[in-house]
Design an enzyme around this catalytic site. Structure first.
Site, PDB file in Angstrom:
ATOM      1  N   GLN A  10       0.837  -1.207   0.000  1.00  0.00           N
ATOM      2  CA  GLN A  10       0.000   0.000   0.000  1.00  0.00           C
ATOM      3  C   GLN A  10       0.868   1.251   0.000  1.00  0.00           C
ATOM      4  O   GLN A  10       0.394   2.339   0.327  1.00  0.00           O
ATOM      5  CB  GLN A  10      -0.917  -0.007   1.244  1.00  0.00           C
ATOM      6  CG  GLN A  10      -1.906  -1.171   1.261  1.00  0.00           C
ATOM      7  CD  GLN A  10      -2.573  -1.340   2.621  1.00  0.00           C
ATOM      8  OE1 GLN A  10      -2.533  -0.446   3.456  1.00  0.00           O
ATOM      9  NE2 GLN A  10      -3.195  -2.489   2.832  1.00  0.00           N
ATOM     10  N   TYR A  14      14.094  -1.453  -3.017  1.00  0.00           N
ATOM     11  CA  TYR A  14      15.039  -0.388  -2.644  1.00  0.00           C
ATOM     12  C   TYR A  14      15.539   0.380  -3.870  1.00  0.00           C
ATOM     13  O   TYR A  14      15.833   1.567  -3.791  1.00  0.00           O
ATOM     14  CB  TYR A  14      16.188  -0.961  -1.809  1.00  0.00           C
ATOM     15  CG  TYR A  14      15.761  -1.359  -0.416  1.00  0.00           C
ATOM     16  CD1 TYR A  14      15.287  -0.411   0.481  1.00  0.00           C
ATOM     17  CD2 TYR A  14      15.808  -2.687   0.003  1.00  0.00           C
ATOM     18  CE1 TYR A  14      14.872  -0.761   1.752  1.00  0.00           C
ATOM     19  CE2 TYR A  14      15.400  -3.047   1.286  1.00  0.00           C
ATOM     20  CZ  TYR A  14      14.932  -2.081   2.154  1.00  0.00           C
ATOM     21  OH  TYR A  14      14.513  -2.431   3.413  1.00  0.00           O
ATOM     22  N   GLY A  56       5.723   0.863   3.051  1.00  0.00           N
ATOM     23  CA  GLY A  56       7.158   0.628   3.163  1.00  0.00           C
ATOM     24  C   GLY A  56       7.937   1.759   2.508  1.00  0.00           C
ATOM     25  O   GLY A  56       8.941   2.231   3.039  1.00  0.00           O
TER      26      GLY A  56
END
Lengths: 180, 180
Positions: B125, B159, B128
């Site tokens: 969502q 990342y 993070g």
């Protein structure tokens, strides 16, 4: 125990290929960890004292071609490193900084080693290995189980010989870049 | 500003694909950084308070299947982390810990991010990403230029989307293993 003598006496004999990095247990004296190898001319020892002369450290880093960093920030970094290890040659009353490393840590699980440097005059003689073994030993003695570092390509094999593994189980070292 | 409402109100509407992680500047209130998104039912906020209920943190880590760690050591690690960021959902007077991350640092040059976790109920969502952006923002605000982490294989791409690069210029993340 003529090894150190052969390395550091005036004759500068070629280092033996059988460099003993598995040195006898270090003796501790004040902030200094003496490695037990002594000669009349010189000895090498480690220190965990973080009050290092910043200009001497800068000179060491200059010698390996590192970019200069503001001493104010270097001082702060040393203060806030979990571990600072310096390696010294002592000849009579003269001490010379010949190696350095430090580690950040959460004091519980993880440590990350930064700024590993050995003066060019002392490279290829097992000094880097001795320095790193001392760093690992200190970290392990303080119950740090996860010892990490980021290795430049040309030193990856050096760290492998010390028991470091690159990308274990596919774990990748990553760096953030502002411009992205 | 109905985004958070749509995510966290009772109806649990599907999250919008256009999740706004480039949120407005956070408002600070005490130790809490409110992100400005509010609804009558719930809001999400970040905190840099490191006095987190360790059992609540353990519960969060349990939820993602992490191995349990001695709380004594977790407490020590939080105390000695440079940055601790927690992410909370607040509904009325009830706060729920839904995300967490921390970083070690020398307070000058380098930081390493550890223990990034988002509760499964809040994954996929944009949470993070929001958490990590907050971590980066905090580190950058404290003049840390070198932000690093070690990423498990399945989160390397995550990342990357945040601006992290794996093995830049061949630099390898390495871990030391005692048995070697």
């Amino acid at each position: 125990m003529g090894f150190w003598k052969s390395l550091f006496s005036g004759s500068q004999a070629s280092p033996s290929p059988s460099v003993q990095i598995d040195a006898p247990a270090v003796e501790v004296s004040g902030n200094f960890n003496y490695n037990g190898h002594k000669s009349s001319e010189s000895r090498i020892f480690f220190s965990t004292d973080r009050e290092i002369d910043l200009y001497e450290l800068e000179e060491l880093c200059d010698a390996v071609g590192w970019s200069r960093r503001p001493l104010r920030k270097v001082k702060k970094a040393l203060q806030h490193s979990f571990l600072v290890i310096s390696m010294w040659e002592e000849r009579g009353s003269v001490r010379r900084l010949i190696g350095f490393s430090r580690a950040t840590s959460d004091h519980a699980f993880n440590a990350t080693i930064w700024d590993v440097v050995v003066h060019p005059d002392f490279q290829h003689q097992g000094m880097g290995k001795a320095l790193m073994k001392q760093v690992i030993k200190e970290l392990r003695s303080q119950d740090i189980s996860n010892i990490t570092l980021f290795a430049d390509p040309h030193v990856v094999d050096f760290y492998r010989t010390l028991g470091f593994m690159a990308d274990p189980e596919g774990i990748k070292g990553m760096f953030w870049y502002p411009s992205r």
